[in-house]
Design a protein around this motif. Structure first.
Motif, PDB file in Angstrom:
ATOM      1  N   ILE A 277      20.787  28.008  46.663  1.00 36.24           N
ATOM      2  CA  ILE A 277      21.334  29.365  46.586  1.00 36.24           C
ATOM      3  C   ILE A 277      22.822  29.365  46.245  1.00 36.24           C
ATOM      4  CG2 ILE A 277      21.790  31.462  47.969  1.00 36.24           C
ATOM      5  CD1 ILE A 277      19.420  30.544  49.717  1.00 36.24           C
ATOM      6  N   ALA A 278      23.522  28.316  46.687  1.00 35.36           N
ATOM      7  CA  ALA A 278      24.993  28.327  46.647  1.00 35.36           C
ATOM      8  C   ALA A 278      25.588  28.678  45.274  1.00 35.36           C
ATOM      9  CB  ALA A 278      25.533  26.993  47.152  1.00 35.36           C
ATOM     10  N   PRO A 279      25.135  28.083  44.149  1.00 33.96           N
ATOM     11  CA  PRO A 279      25.825  28.384  42.881  1.00 33.96           C
ATOM     12  C   PRO A 279      25.802  29.877  42.535  1.00 33.96           C
ATOM     13  CG  PRO A 279      24.389  26.478  42.648  1.00 33.96           C
ATOM     14  CD  PRO A 279      24.097  27.055  43.988  1.00 33.96           C
ATOM     15  N   ASP A 280      24.618  30.514  42.597  1.00 34.38           N
ATOM     16  CA  ASP A 280      24.519  31.950  42.285  1.00 34.38           C
ATOM     17  C   ASP A 280      25.299  32.779  43.302  1.00 34.38           C
ATOM     18  OD1 ASP A 280      22.950  31.338  40.211  1.00 34.38           O
ATOM     19  OD2 ASP A 280      21.052  31.998  41.116  1.00 34.38           O
ATOM     20  N   PHE A 281      25.181  32.394  44.555  1.00 32.99           N
ATOM     21  CA  PHE A 281      25.812  33.186  45.610  1.00 32.99           C
ATOM     22  C   PHE A 281      27.336  33.110  45.501  1.00 32.99           C
ATOM     23  CE2 PHE A 281      27.066  33.661  50.217  1.00 32.99           C
ATOM     24  CZ  PHE A 281      26.858  35.022  50.244  1.00 32.99           C
ATOM     25  N   ARG A 282      27.836  31.912  45.176  1.00 28.64           N
ATOM     26  CA  ARG A 282      29.286  31.755  45.051  1.00 28.64           C
ATOM     27  C   ARG A 282      29.818  32.652  43.921  1.00 28.64           C
ATOM     28  NH1 ARG A 282      29.735  26.439  45.251  1.00 28.64           N
ATOM     29  NH2 ARG A 282      30.158  26.411  47.474  1.00 28.64           N
ATOM     30  N   ALA A 283      29.067  32.708  42.832  1.00 25.41           N
ATOM     31  CA  ALA A 283      29.475  33.559  41.704  1.00 25.41           C
ATOM     32  C   ALA A 283      29.533  35.028  42.137  1.00 25.41           C
ATOM     33  CB  ALA A 283      28.507  33.372  40.540  1.00 25.41           C
ATOM     34  N   GLU A 284      28.535  35.454  42.909  1.00 23.28           N
ATOM     35  CA  GLU A 284      28.527  36.837  43.411  1.00 23.28           C
ATOM     36  C   GLU A 284      29.713  37.099  44.335  1.00 23.28           C
ATOM     37  OE1 GLU A 284      26.722  39.245  42.486  1.00 23.28           O
ATOM     38  OE2 GLU A 284      25.103  38.246  41.411  1.00 23.28           O
ATOM     39  N   LEU A 285      29.966  36.125  45.215  1.00 23.38           N
ATOM     40  CA  LEU A 285      31.099  36.278  46.148  1.00 23.38           C
ATOM     41  C   LEU A 285      32.409  36.405  45.387  1.00 23.38           C
ATOM     42  CD1 LEU A 285      30.799  33.803  49.168  1.00 23.38           C
ATOM     43  CD2 LEU A 285      30.717  36.294  49.203  1.00 23.38           C
ATOM     44  N   ASP A 286      32.567  35.560  44.359  1.00 22.79           N
ATOM     45  CA  ASP A 286      33.800  35.615  43.557  1.00 22.79           C
ATOM     46  C   ASP A 286      33.982  37.004  42.959  1.00 22.79           C
ATOM     47  OD1 ASP A 286      34.454  33.070  44.180  1.00 22.79           O
ATOM     48  OD2 ASP A 286      33.691  32.172  42.326  1.00 22.79           O
ATOM     49  N   LYS A 287      32.870  37.571  42.455  1.00 24.55           N
ATOM     50  CA  LYS A 287      32.939  38.917  41.865  1.00 24.55           C
ATOM     51  C   LYS A 287      33.396  39.932  42.907  1.00 24.55           C
ATOM     52  CE  LYS A 287      29.003  38.694  38.975  1.00 24.55           C
ATOM     53  NZ  LYS A 287      27.681  39.236  38.829  1.00 24.55           N
ATOM     54  N   ILE A 288      32.795  39.860  44.083  1.00 21.47           N
ATOM     55  CA  ILE A 288      33.129  40.837  45.142  1.00 21.47           C
ATOM     56  C   ILE A 288      34.596  40.691  45.543  1.00 21.47           C
ATOM     57  CG2 ILE A 288      32.671  41.514  47.546  1.00 21.47           C
ATOM     58  CD1 ILE A 288      29.746  40.570  47.081  1.00 21.47           C
ATOM     59  N   ILE A 289      34.994  39.426  45.771  1.00 25.07           N
ATOM     60  CA  ILE A 289      36.369  39.202  46.220  1.00 25.07           C
ATOM     61  C   ILE A 289      37.355  39.635  45.131  1.00 25.07           C
ATOM     62  CG2 ILE A 289      38.050  37.398  46.866  1.00 25.07           C
ATOM     63  CD1 ILE A 289      35.551  35.973  48.187  1.00 25.07           C
ATOM     64  N   GLY A 290      37.013  39.347  43.876  1.00 22.48           N
ATOM     65  CA  GLY A 290      37.858  39.752  42.751  1.00 22.48           C
ATOM     66  C   GLY A 290      37.997  41.266  42.695  1.00 22.48           C
ATOM     67  N   ALA A 291      36.890  41.975  42.864  1.00 25.42           N
ATOM     68  CA  ALA A 291      36.909  43.444  42.794  1.00 25.42           C
ATOM     69  C   ALA A 291      37.736  44.021  43.943  1.00 25.42           C
ATOM     70  CB  ALA A 291      35.479  43.987  42.844  1.00 25.42           C
ATOM     71  N   VAL A 292      37.584  43.443  45.132  1.00 31.05           N
ATOM     72  CA  VAL A 292      38.353  43.932  46.296  1.00 31.05           C
ATOM     73  C   VAL A 292      39.844  43.714  46.043  1.00 31.05           C
ATOM     74  CG1 VAL A 292      38.839  43.549  48.754  1.00 31.05           C
ATOM     75  CG2 VAL A 292      36.478  43.613  47.955  1.00 31.05           C
ATOM     76  N   ALA A 293      40.192  42.537  45.523  1.00 37.10           N
ATOM     77  CA  ALA A 293      41.602  42.231  45.265  1.00 37.10           C
ATOM     78  C   ALA A 293      42.165  43.190  44.218  1.00 37.10           C
ATOM     79  CB  ALA A 293      41.740  40.781  44.806  1.00 37.10           C
ATOM     80  N   ALA A 294      41.365  43.474  43.180  1.00 38.05           N
ATOM     81  CA  ALA A 294      41.835  44.375  42.122  1.00 38.05           C
ATOM     82  C   ALA A 294      42.113  45.770  42.686  1.00 38.05           C
ATOM     83  CB  ALA A 294      40.794  44.439  41.001  1.00 38.05           C
ATOM     84  N   THR A 295      41.198  46.256  43.541  1.00 37.79           N
ATOM     85  CA  THR A 295      41.378  47.575  44.144  1.00 37.79           C
ATOM     86  C   THR A 295      42.643  47.596  44.997  1.00 37.79           C
ATOM     87  OG1 THR A 295      38.983  47.590  44.357  1.00 37.79           O
ATOM     88  CG2 THR A 295      40.153  49.394  45.424  1.00 37.79           C
ATOM     89  N   ARG A 296      42.838  46.509  45.734  1.00 35.86           N
ATOM     90  CA  ARG A 296      44.031  46.425  46.596  1.00 35.86           C
ATOM     91  C   ARG A 296      45.307  46.455  45.772  1.00 35.86           C
ATOM     92  NH1 ARG A 296      43.120  41.760  50.583  1.00 35.86           N
ATOM     93  NH2 ARG A 296      41.753  42.838  52.001  1.00 35.86           N
ATOM     94  N   ASN A 297      45.307  45.664  44.705  1.00 42.97           N
ATOM     95  CA  ASN A 297      46.501  45.607  43.849  1.00 42.97           C
ATOM     96  C   ASN A 297      46.814  46.971  43.251  1.00 42.97           C
ATOM     97  OD1 ASN A 297      46.776  42.965  44.411  1.00 42.97           O
ATOM     98  ND2 ASN A 297      45.794  42.216  42.533  1.00 42.97           N
ATOM     99  N   LYS A 298      45.734  47.648  42.819  1.00 41.41           N
ATOM    100  CA  LYS A 298      45.908  48.968  42.223  1.00 41.41           C
ATOM    101  C   LYS A 298      46.529  49.935  43.248  1.00 41.41           C
ATOM    102  CE  LYS A 298      43.192  51.342  38.787  1.00 41.41           C
ATOM    103  NZ  LYS A 298      41.828  51.709  38.424  1.00 41.41           N
ATOM    104  N   ALA A 299      46.005  49.867  44.479  1.00 40.55           N
ATOM    105  CA  ALA A 299      46.505  50.753  45.534  1.00 40.55           C
ATOM    106  C   ALA A 299      47.973  50.461  45.829  1.00 40.55           C
ATOM    107  CB  ALA A 299      45.651  50.591  46.793  1.00 40.55           C
ATOM    108  N   ALA A 300      48.346  49.181  45.677  1.00 43.86           N
ATOM    109  CA  ALA A 300      49.726  48.791  45.996  1.00 43.86           C
ATOM    110  C   ALA A 300      50.710  49.152  44.888  1.00 43.86           C
ATOM    111  CB  ALA A 300      49.771  47.281  46.257  1.00 43.86           C
ATOM    112  N   GLU A 301      50.173  49.397  43.686  1.00 43.96           N
ATOM    113  CA  GLU A 301      51.071  49.677  42.524  1.00 43.96           C
ATOM    114  C   GLU A 301      51.864  50.965  42.697  1.00 43.96           C
ATOM    115  OE1 GLU A 301      48.700  49.653  39.005  1.00 43.96           O
ATOM    116  OE2 GLU A 301      48.510  47.461  39.074  1.00 43.96           O
TER     117      GLU A 301
END
Ligand code: G1P
Length: 301
Positions: A277-301
Protein backbone atom coordinates in the motif's frame (compact mmCIF):
# COMPACT_ATOMS: atom_id res chain seq x y z
CA UNK A 1 12.51 -20.55 35.52
CA UNK A 2 9.27 -18.66 36.32
CA UNK A 3 6.03 -20.32 35.29
CA UNK A 4 5.22 -19.89 31.57
CA UNK A 5 2.69 -17.28 30.43
CA UNK A 6 0.09 -19.25 28.47
CA UNK A 7 -3.01 -17.09 28.72
CA UNK A 8 -3.76 -13.51 27.78
CA UNK A 9 -6.70 -11.37 28.84
CA UNK A 10 -8.19 -8.74 26.51
CA UNK A 11 -10.69 -6.36 28.16
CA UNK A 12 -13.05 -5.41 25.32
CA UNK A 13 -16.20 -4.36 27.18
CA UNK A 14 -15.76 -0.57 26.79
CA UNK A 15 -18.54 1.37 25.03
CA UNK A 16 -16.31 3.37 22.70
CA UNK A 17 -18.32 6.57 23.16
CA UNK A 18 -15.42 8.64 21.81
CA UNK A 19 -15.98 7.10 18.38
CA UNK A 20 -19.73 7.54 18.07
CA UNK A 21 -21.54 7.16 15.74
CA UNK A 22 -18.99 4.69 14.26
CA UNK A 23 -19.31 2.52 17.36
CA UNK A 24 -23.08 2.56 17.62
CA UNK A 25 -23.41 -0.93 16.12
CA UNK A 26 -19.73 -1.93 15.80
CA UNK A 27 -17.39 -2.46 18.78
CA UNK A 28 -14.49 0.01 18.81
CA UNK A 29 -12.10 -2.95 18.78
CA UNK A 30 -13.43 -3.85 15.32
CA UNK A 31 -12.58 -0.48 13.75
CA UNK A 32 -9.86 -1.04 11.20
CA UNK A 33 -6.26 0.03 11.02
CA UNK A 34 -5.70 -0.27 7.26
CA UNK A 35 -7.58 -3.55 6.65
CA UNK A 36 -7.37 -5.35 9.98
CA UNK A 37 -9.46 -4.75 13.08
CA UNK A 38 -7.64 -3.14 16.00
CA UNK A 39 -8.16 -6.27 18.13
CA UNK A 40 -6.44 -8.44 15.51
CA UNK A 41 -3.16 -6.52 15.92
CA UNK A 42 -3.25 -7.02 19.67
CA UNK A 43 -4.11 -10.72 19.45
CA UNK A 44 -1.30 -11.17 16.89
CA UNK A 45 1.13 -9.54 19.33
CA UNK A 46 0.07 -12.01 22.03
CA UNK A 47 0.39 -14.98 19.68
CA UNK A 48 3.87 -13.90 18.61
CA UNK A 49 4.85 -13.87 22.30
CA UNK A 50 3.76 -17.50 22.67
CA UNK A 51 0.28 -17.04 24.15
CA UNK A 52 -1.87 -20.14 23.70
CA UNK A 53 -5.23 -19.12 25.15
CA UNK A 54 -7.06 -15.87 24.48
CA UNK A 55 -9.56 -14.62 27.07
CA UNK A 56 -11.89 -11.82 26.01
CA UNK A 57 -13.83 -9.89 28.63
CA UNK A 58 -16.73 -8.60 26.56
CA UNK A 59 -20.03 -6.81 27.07
CA UNK A 60 -23.31 -6.27 25.27
CA UNK A 61 -23.00 -5.67 21.49
CA UNK A 62 -19.56 -7.26 21.32
CA UNK A 63 -20.45 -10.66 19.88
CA UNK A 64 -19.00 -9.74 16.48
CA UNK A 65 -15.56 -10.04 18.11
CA UNK A 66 -16.38 -13.69 18.79
CA UNK A 67 -17.42 -14.12 15.16
CA UNK A 68 -14.21 -12.53 13.99
CA UNK A 69 -12.11 -15.16 15.76
CA UNK A 70 -14.26 -18.02 14.45
CA UNK A 71 -14.22 -20.00 11.25
CA UNK A 72 -16.31 -18.47 8.43
CA UNK A 73 -17.04 -21.53 6.34
CA UNK A 74 -19.15 -19.83 3.62
CA UNK A 75 -16.41 -17.26 3.08
CA UNK A 76 -13.74 -19.97 2.95
CA UNK A 77 -15.75 -21.89 0.35
CA UNK A 78 -16.29 -18.79 -1.76
CA UNK A 79 -12.56 -17.94 -1.67
CA UNK A 80 -11.64 -21.55 -2.58
CA UNK A 81 -14.07 -21.56 -5.53
CA UNK A 82 -12.59 -18.33 -6.85
CA UNK A 83 -9.04 -19.60 -6.49
CA UNK A 84 -8.13 -16.89 -3.96
CA UNK A 85 -5.63 -19.15 -2.24
CA UNK A 86 -3.55 -16.41 -0.62
CA UNK A 87 -6.55 -14.80 1.05
CA UNK A 88 -7.75 -18.23 2.14
CA UNK A 89 -4.48 -19.29 3.73
CA UNK A 90 -4.13 -15.86 5.42
CA UNK A 91 -7.60 -16.29 6.94
CA UNK A 92 -6.78 -19.80 8.13
CA UNK A 93 -3.40 -18.93 9.62
CA UNK A 94 -4.91 -16.10 11.67
CA UNK A 95 -7.60 -18.26 13.21
CA UNK A 96 -6.90 -19.23 16.83
CA UNK A 97 -6.96 -23.03 17.22
CA UNK A 98 -10.24 -24.63 18.34
CA UNK A 99 -10.73 -24.26 22.08
CA UNK A 100 -8.09 -21.53 22.38
CA UNK A 101 -10.53 -18.65 22.95
CA UNK A 102 -12.81 -17.91 25.91
CA UNK A 103 -15.37 -15.17 26.35
CA UNK A 104 -16.91 -13.82 29.50
CA UNK A 105 -18.99 -10.70 30.08
CA UNK A 106 -18.23 -7.86 32.42
CA UNK A 107 -21.96 -7.10 32.92
CA UNK A 108 -21.41 -3.68 34.55
CA UNK A 109 -18.91 -0.92 33.65
CA UNK A 110 -17.10 -0.85 37.00
CA UNK A 111 -13.59 -0.25 35.65
CA UNK A 112 -10.58 -1.99 34.16
CA UNK A 113 -9.73 -3.75 37.44
CA UNK A 114 -13.20 -5.22 37.56
CA UNK A 115 -12.95 -6.35 33.92
CA UNK A 116 -9.72 -8.22 34.70
CA UNK A 117 -11.29 -9.77 37.81
CA UNK A 118 -14.10 -11.13 35.59
CA UNK A 119 -11.48 -13.37 33.89
CA UNK A 120 -10.35 -15.02 37.17
CA UNK A 121 -12.12 -18.36 36.67
CA UNK A 122 -10.82 -18.76 33.13
CA UNK A 123 -7.24 -17.75 33.97
CA UNK A 124 -7.14 -19.81 37.18
CA UNK A 125 -4.05 -20.04 39.36
CA UNK A 126 -1.34 -19.10 36.87
CA UNK A 127 0.46 -15.94 35.73
CA UNK A 128 -1.08 -14.29 32.67
CA UNK A 129 -0.66 -11.44 30.22
CA UNK A 130 -3.04 -8.50 30.05
CA UNK A 131 -3.25 -6.48 26.84
CA UNK A 132 -5.38 -3.34 26.54
CA UNK A 133 -6.63 -3.30 22.96
CA UNK A 134 -6.79 0.52 22.76
CA UNK A 135 -3.01 0.53 22.77
CA UNK A 136 -1.54 -0.76 19.52
CA UNK A 137 2.23 -1.08 19.27
CA UNK A 138 4.36 -0.88 16.15
CA UNK A 139 7.76 -2.53 16.47
CA UNK A 140 9.95 -5.18 14.91
CA UNK A 141 9.46 -7.34 18.02
CA UNK A 142 6.08 -7.01 19.72
CA UNK A 143 5.85 -5.37 23.14
CA UNK A 144 4.76 -8.53 24.99
CA UNK A 145 7.68 -10.47 23.44
CA UNK A 146 10.04 -7.73 24.63
CA UNK A 147 8.66 -8.11 28.16
CA UNK A 148 9.33 -11.85 28.27
CA UNK A 149 13.12 -11.40 28.76
CA UNK A 150 12.49 -9.39 31.94
CA UNK A 151 9.95 -11.96 33.09
CA UNK A 152 12.35 -14.84 32.53
CA UNK A 153 15.02 -13.08 34.56
CA UNK A 154 12.96 -11.62 37.41
CA UNK A 155 9.66 -13.56 37.43
CA UNK A 156 6.95 -11.67 39.31
CA UNK A 157 5.06 -8.96 37.49
CA UNK A 158 6.19 -7.00 34.45
CA UNK A 159 4.75 -3.79 33.00
CA UNK A 160 5.60 -2.07 29.74
CA UNK A 161 6.20 1.67 29.98
CA UNK A 162 6.83 4.53 27.61
CA UNK A 163 7.82 8.13 28.10
CA UNK A 164 5.27 10.92 27.98
CA UNK A 165 5.32 14.64 28.77
CA UNK A 166 4.54 16.24 32.14
CA UNK A 167 1.35 17.67 30.58
CA UNK A 168 0.08 14.17 29.72
CA UNK A 169 0.84 12.22 32.94
CA UNK A 170 -2.69 12.81 34.28
CA UNK A 171 -4.08 10.56 31.50
CA UNK A 172 -2.19 7.42 32.54
CA UNK A 173 -0.81 5.19 35.27
CA UNK A 174 2.72 6.44 36.10
CA UNK A 175 5.59 4.45 37.64
CA UNK A 176 8.59 5.30 39.80
CA UNK A 177 11.96 4.04 38.50
CA UNK A 178 14.39 2.09 40.70
CA UNK A 179 17.43 -0.08 40.03
CA UNK A 180 18.06 -0.99 36.38
CA UNK A 181 19.57 -3.96 34.59
CA UNK A 182 19.77 -5.04 30.94
CA UNK A 183 16.14 -6.27 30.92
CA UNK A 184 14.39 -3.37 32.67
CA UNK A 185 14.08 -1.59 36.01
CA UNK A 186 12.54 -2.16 39.38
CA UNK A 187 9.26 -0.27 39.79
CA UNK A 188 9.30 1.59 43.10
CA UNK A 189 5.92 3.27 42.92
CA UNK A 190 2.73 3.36 40.86
CA UNK A 191 0.07 6.09 40.69
CA UNK A 192 -3.06 6.10 38.56
CA UNK A 193 -3.69 9.39 36.76
CA UNK A 194 -1.61 11.70 38.99
CA UNK A 195 -1.46 15.45 38.44
CA UNK A 196 1.94 16.56 37.18
CA UNK A 197 3.19 17.57 40.63
CA UNK A 198 2.59 14.11 42.04
CA UNK A 199 3.94 12.03 39.15
CA UNK A 200 7.02 10.00 40.19
CA UNK A 201 8.40 10.10 36.60
CA UNK A 202 7.28 10.59 32.99
CA UNK A 203 7.04 6.83 32.39
CA UNK A 204 3.46 5.79 31.78
CA UNK A 205 1.96 2.31 31.80
CA UNK A 206 1.32 1.61 28.14
CA UNK A 207 -1.25 -1.19 28.38
CA UNK A 208 0.82 -4.40 28.50
CA UNK A 209 1.19 -6.39 31.70
CA UNK A 210 2.38 -9.76 32.96
CA UNK A 211 0.64 -10.41 36.26
CA UNK A 212 0.68 -13.08 38.94
CA UNK A 213 -2.67 -14.68 39.82
CA UNK A 214 -2.63 -13.20 43.37
CA UNK A 215 -3.90 -10.01 41.70
CA UNK A 216 -7.38 -11.57 41.56
CA UNK A 217 -7.66 -11.90 45.35
CA UNK A 218 -6.74 -8.23 45.69
CA UNK A 219 -9.14 -7.13 42.94
CA UNK A 220 -11.97 -8.91 44.70
CA UNK A 221 -11.81 -6.38 47.56
CA UNK A 222 -10.43 -3.41 45.64
CA UNK A 223 -12.26 -0.14 46.36
CA UNK A 224 -12.91 2.21 43.47
CA UNK A 225 -10.20 4.78 42.78
CA UNK A 226 -9.55 7.36 40.04
CA UNK A 227 -12.69 8.22 38.01
CA UNK A 228 -14.76 6.25 40.56
CA UNK A 229 -13.67 2.99 38.90
CA UNK A 230 -11.99 -0.16 40.19
CA UNK A 231 -8.47 0.39 38.89
CA UNK A 232 -5.97 -2.34 38.01
CA UNK A 233 -3.16 0.05 39.05
CA UNK A 234 -4.54 0.27 42.62
CA UNK A 235 -4.62 -3.55 42.86
CA UNK A 236 -1.04 -3.68 41.52
CA UNK A 237 0.03 -1.26 44.28
CA UNK A 238 -1.41 -3.78 46.74
CA UNK A 239 0.40 -6.69 45.09
CA UNK A 240 3.68 -4.74 44.99
CA UNK A 241 3.80 -4.96 48.80
CA UNK A 242 4.70 -8.63 48.48
CA UNK A 243 5.88 -9.14 44.89
CA UNK A 244 8.35 -7.56 42.50
CA UNK A 245 7.22 -5.33 39.61
CA UNK A 246 9.65 -4.81 36.75
CA UNK A 247 9.26 -2.02 34.19
CA UNK A 248 10.25 -2.60 30.56
CA UNK A 249 10.68 0.38 28.29
CA UNK A 250 8.98 -0.58 25.03
CA UNK A 251 11.34 -0.32 22.07
CA UNK A 252 8.79 0.79 19.48
CA UNK A 253 5.86 3.15 19.23
CA UNK A 254 2.43 2.77 20.81
CA UNK A 255 -0.62 4.39 19.25
CA UNK A 256 -3.42 5.23 21.65
CA UNK A 257 -6.30 4.06 19.46
CA UNK A 258 -8.77 5.12 22.15
CA UNK A 259 -8.25 8.68 20.88
CA UNK A 260 -9.13 9.85 17.39
CA UNK A 261 -5.72 11.38 16.71
CA UNK A 262 -3.95 8.20 17.87
CA UNK A 263 -6.23 5.97 15.83
CA UNK A 264 -5.73 8.05 12.67
CA UNK A 265 -1.96 8.19 13.25
CA UNK A 266 -1.94 4.38 13.58
CA UNK A 267 -3.66 4.10 10.22
CA UNK A 268 -1.05 6.31 8.57
CA UNK A 269 1.91 4.56 10.26
CA UNK A 270 0.71 1.02 9.51
CA UNK A 271 -0.23 1.89 5.92
CA UNK A 272 3.24 3.38 5.34
CA UNK A 273 4.77 0.17 6.72
CA UNK A 274 2.86 -2.02 4.24
CA UNK A 275 4.82 -2.60 1.03
CA UNK A 276 1.59 -3.34 -0.92
CA UNK A 277 0.00 0.00 0.00
CA UNK A 278 2.82 2.38 0.91
CA UNK A 279 3.80 3.72 -2.57
CA UNK A 280 0.23 4.75 -3.57
CA UNK A 281 -0.61 5.94 -0.08
CA UNK A 282 2.53 8.05 0.20
CA UNK A 283 1.65 9.77 -3.08
CA UNK A 284 -1.84 10.55 -1.74
CA UNK A 285 -0.41 11.87 1.52
CA UNK A 286 1.99 14.13 -0.38
CA UNK A 287 -0.95 15.55 -2.34
CA UNK A 288 -2.94 16.23 0.83
CA UNK A 289 -0.01 17.77 2.66
CA UNK A 290 0.87 19.87 -0.40
CA UNK A 291 -2.71 21.15 -0.70
CA UNK A 292 -2.87 22.01 3.02
CA UNK A 293 0.44 23.88 2.80
CA UNK A 294 -0.73 25.79 -0.29
CA UNK A 295 -3.94 26.86 1.47
CA UNK A 296 -1.93 27.97 4.49
CA UNK A 297 0.50 29.98 2.40
CA UNK A 298 -2.36 31.64 0.56
CA UNK A 299 -4.02 32.57 3.86
CA UNK A 300 -0.74 34.02 5.10
CA UNK A 301 -0.21 36.19 1.99
C1 G1P B 1 -5.61 2.35 31.68
C2 G1P B 1 -4.73 2.11 32.90
C3 G1P B 1 -3.58 3.12 32.94
C4 G1P B 1 -2.80 3.02 31.64
C5 G1P B 1 -3.73 3.22 30.44
C6 G1P B 1 -3.02 2.98 29.13
O1 G1P B 1 -6.26 3.59 31.81
O2 G1P B 1 -5.52 2.23 34.07
O3 G1P B 1 -2.75 2.87 34.03
O4 G1P B 1 -1.76 3.98 31.62
O5 G1P B 1 -4.84 2.31 30.50
O6 G1P B 1 -3.90 3.25 28.08
P1 G1P B 1 -7.55 3.98 30.89
O7 G1P B 1 -7.00 4.32 29.54
O8 G1P B 1 -8.42 2.78 30.87
O9 G1P B 1 -8.17 5.15 31.56
Amino acid sequence: MPRPIRKAVFPVAGLGTRFLPATKAIPKEMLTIVDRPVIQYVVDEARAAGIEHFVFVTGRNKSVIEDHFDNQIELEMALAERGKDDALSALRSELPPAGATSYTRQQAPLGLGHAVWCAREIVGDEPFALLLPDMVGQAETGCLSQMMAAYEKHGGNVIAVEETTAEQVHRYGIVGVGEKDETGFEITEMVEKPDRDNAPSNFYISGRYILQPEIFGILEHQASGADGEIQITDAMIGLAQSQRFTGVRFDGRTFDCGSKAGFLAANVAFALARPDIAPDFRAELDKIIGAVAATRNKAAE
